[in-house]
Scaffold this motif. Sequence first.
Motif, PDB file in Angstrom:
ATOM      1  N   ARG A 198      29.714   3.426   2.320  1.00  0.00           N
ATOM      2  CA  ARG A 198      30.793   2.534   1.886  1.00  0.00           C
ATOM      3  C   ARG A 198      30.316   1.075   1.843  1.00  0.00           C
ATOM      4  N   TRP A 199      29.381   0.734   2.731  1.00  0.00           N
ATOM      5  CA  TRP A 199      28.918  -0.649   2.802  1.00  0.00           C
ATOM      6  C   TRP A 199      27.537  -0.835   2.179  1.00  0.00           C
ATOM      7  N   SER A 200      27.028   0.199   1.509  1.00  0.00           N
ATOM      8  CA  SER A 200      25.655   0.129   0.974  1.00  0.00           C
ATOM      9  C   SER A 200      25.510  -0.940  -0.112  1.00  0.00           C
ATOM     10  N   LYS A 201      26.532  -1.126  -0.954  1.00  0.00           N
ATOM     11  CA  LYS A 201      26.437  -2.135  -2.005  1.00  0.00           C
ATOM     12  C   LYS A 201      26.393  -3.534  -1.418  1.00  0.00           C
ATOM     13  N   ALA A 202      27.207  -3.768  -0.391  1.00  0.00           N
ATOM     14  CA  ALA A 202      27.208  -5.083   0.256  1.00  0.00           C
ATOM     15  C   ALA A 202      25.873  -5.353   0.932  1.00  0.00           C
ATOM     16  N   ASP A 203      25.310  -4.334   1.601  1.00  0.00           N
ATOM     17  CA  ASP A 203      24.005  -4.504   2.228  1.00  0.00           C
ATOM     18  C   ASP A 203      22.906  -4.721   1.183  1.00  0.00           C
ATOM     19  N   ALA A 204      23.013  -4.019   0.057  1.00  0.00           N
ATOM     20  CA  ALA A 204      22.019  -4.187  -1.009  1.00  0.00           C
ATOM     21  C   ALA A 204      22.071  -5.602  -1.576  1.00  0.00           C
ATOM     22  N   ALA A 205      23.267  -6.174  -1.668  1.00  0.00           N
ATOM     23  CA  ALA A 205      23.406  -7.547  -2.157  1.00  0.00           C
ATOM     24  C   ALA A 205      22.738  -8.531  -1.198  1.00  0.00           C
ATOM     25  N   VAL A 206      22.884  -8.292   0.104  1.00  0.00           N
ATOM     26  CA  VAL A 206      22.239  -9.159   1.098  1.00  0.00           C
ATOM     27  C   VAL A 206      20.724  -9.004   1.016  1.00  0.00           C
ATOM     28  N   ARG A 207      20.255  -7.775   0.799  1.00  0.00           N
ATOM     29  CA  ARG A 207      18.811  -7.537   0.678  1.00  0.00           C
ATOM     30  C   ARG A 207      18.247  -8.311  -0.517  1.00  0.00           C
ATOM     31  N   ARG A 238      38.836  -1.111  14.034  1.00  0.00           N
ATOM     32  CA  ARG A 238      39.042  -0.169  12.926  1.00  0.00           C
ATOM     33  C   ARG A 238      37.701   0.241  12.310  1.00  0.00           C
ATOM     34  N   ARG A 239      36.843  -0.752  12.060  1.00  0.00           N
ATOM     35  CA  ARG A 239      35.547  -0.448  11.439  1.00  0.00           C
ATOM     36  C   ARG A 239      34.649   0.346  12.391  1.00  0.00           C
ATOM     37  N   ARG A 240      34.669  -0.022  13.661  1.00  0.00           N
ATOM     38  CA  ARG A 240      33.823   0.700  14.610  1.00  0.00           C
ATOM     39  C   ARG A 240      34.252   2.150  14.734  1.00  0.00           C
ATOM     40  N   ASP A 241      35.551   2.386  14.740  1.00  0.00           N
ATOM     41  CA  ASP A 241      36.065   3.754  14.830  1.00  0.00           C
ATOM     42  C   ASP A 241      35.657   4.568  13.601  1.00  0.00           C
ATOM     43  N   ALA A 242      35.748   3.945  12.428  1.00  0.00           N
ATOM     44  CA  ALA A 242      35.351   4.634  11.197  1.00  0.00           C
ATOM     45  C   ALA A 242      33.867   4.972  11.213  1.00  0.00           C
ATOM     46  N   PRO A 289      26.059  -0.941   9.472  1.00  0.00           N
ATOM     47  CA  PRO A 289      25.678  -1.864   8.391  1.00  0.00           C
ATOM     48  C   PRO A 289      25.852  -3.333   8.787  1.00  0.00           C
ATOM     49  N   PHE A 290      24.876  -4.128   8.454  1.00  0.00           N
ATOM     50  CA  PHE A 290      24.911  -5.554   8.764  1.00  0.00           C
ATOM     51  C   PHE A 290      26.119  -6.220   8.119  1.00  0.00           C
ATOM     52  N   SER A 291      26.406  -5.847   6.878  1.00  0.00           N
ATOM     53  CA  SER A 291      27.500  -6.474   6.140  1.00  0.00           C
ATOM     54  C   SER A 291      28.871  -6.129   6.704  1.00  0.00           C
TER      55      SER A 291
END
Length: 338
Positions: free
Chosen positions: A230-239, A215-219, A6-8
């Motif tokens: 988990r990051w879809s809402k943040a990406d949707a806000a950027v979109r 930590r994020r890369r491992d997850a 995810p970009f965010s």
Amino acid sequence: MSVPYPFSAIVGQQEMKLAILVAAIEPAIGGVLVLGDRGTGKSTAVRGLAALLPKMRAVRGCAYHCDPASHHSCGDCGGDRKARVERVPVPVVDLPLGASEDRVVGALDLERALGQGVKVFEPGLLAKAHRGFLYIDEVNLLEDHLVDLLIDVAASGENVVEREGLSVRHPARFVLVGSGNPEEGELRPQLLDRFGLSVEVRTPREIAERVEIVRRRDAYERDPEAFATRWSKADAAVRRQIERGRDKLATLDVSDEVLTQAARLCQAVGSDGLRGELTLMRAARAVAALDGAEQVTTAHLRQVAAPSLRHRLRRNPLDDTGSGERIERALGELFEPA
């Protein structure tokens, strides 16, 4: 199909992320060049862009996904284009270093053309990237003949394939995005000049930031789908921010005061030609649109000054200061602190 990071979720690298968003809002910027250390998220950010971009209107069945509302088309759409509309993802196409010229520009079937009189064209990567993004990793290692080809197409917005007296041409307008490590080779000046923005990325020095990246890369690697969710809402806000920015862009004008400031800055740092002023104007307007501002200000200009100009400066043998530092110094001398 693999799930892009995810970009965010990318930690830090604010200048790089802003440049990519500016290019997504204003394609006339001319593309983004991202140079820096390996493993700093250059290709990750570009690939994450694909999932961010709102879908675009295209003519159904067109190999070049032409815009139904545009007067310019490939010539193959035919019929009532406005009646055959679909929404498709904005293409983000990879151009591998070892790609053949036919794969890049497309191939004509000479056997069928000469034997049957039928012109058969297999579109290449440039056709697939039309109205989207063409991404080249390790762009500074690209073969010279492909560099020449890209320069021609980027300048004209059209790809021309000629073989044995046969000729095919089609629109090829795309945002060029390149990444690479400058220690492995310099970019040809002619291609460097085609990038609107140039961004430098470095390995983070803060321990907390490095730990968070790991930590994020491992997850993500453990469960890509769960991480993306988990990051879809943040990406949707950027979109949504990109969509609003595109709508806002058409309503924004750049005042003579801001244009004068851009010209003074370019003159102070010794920027070649006038592309510096044009890029500064377009990038500042895109940042203002991204912010939802009612007017373009000096603050917006300052945000994009370094990426707009750092690759346009002449080398001064009496000044070993980096281009970014020279721009910041000029900003401090010319304008009041933001």
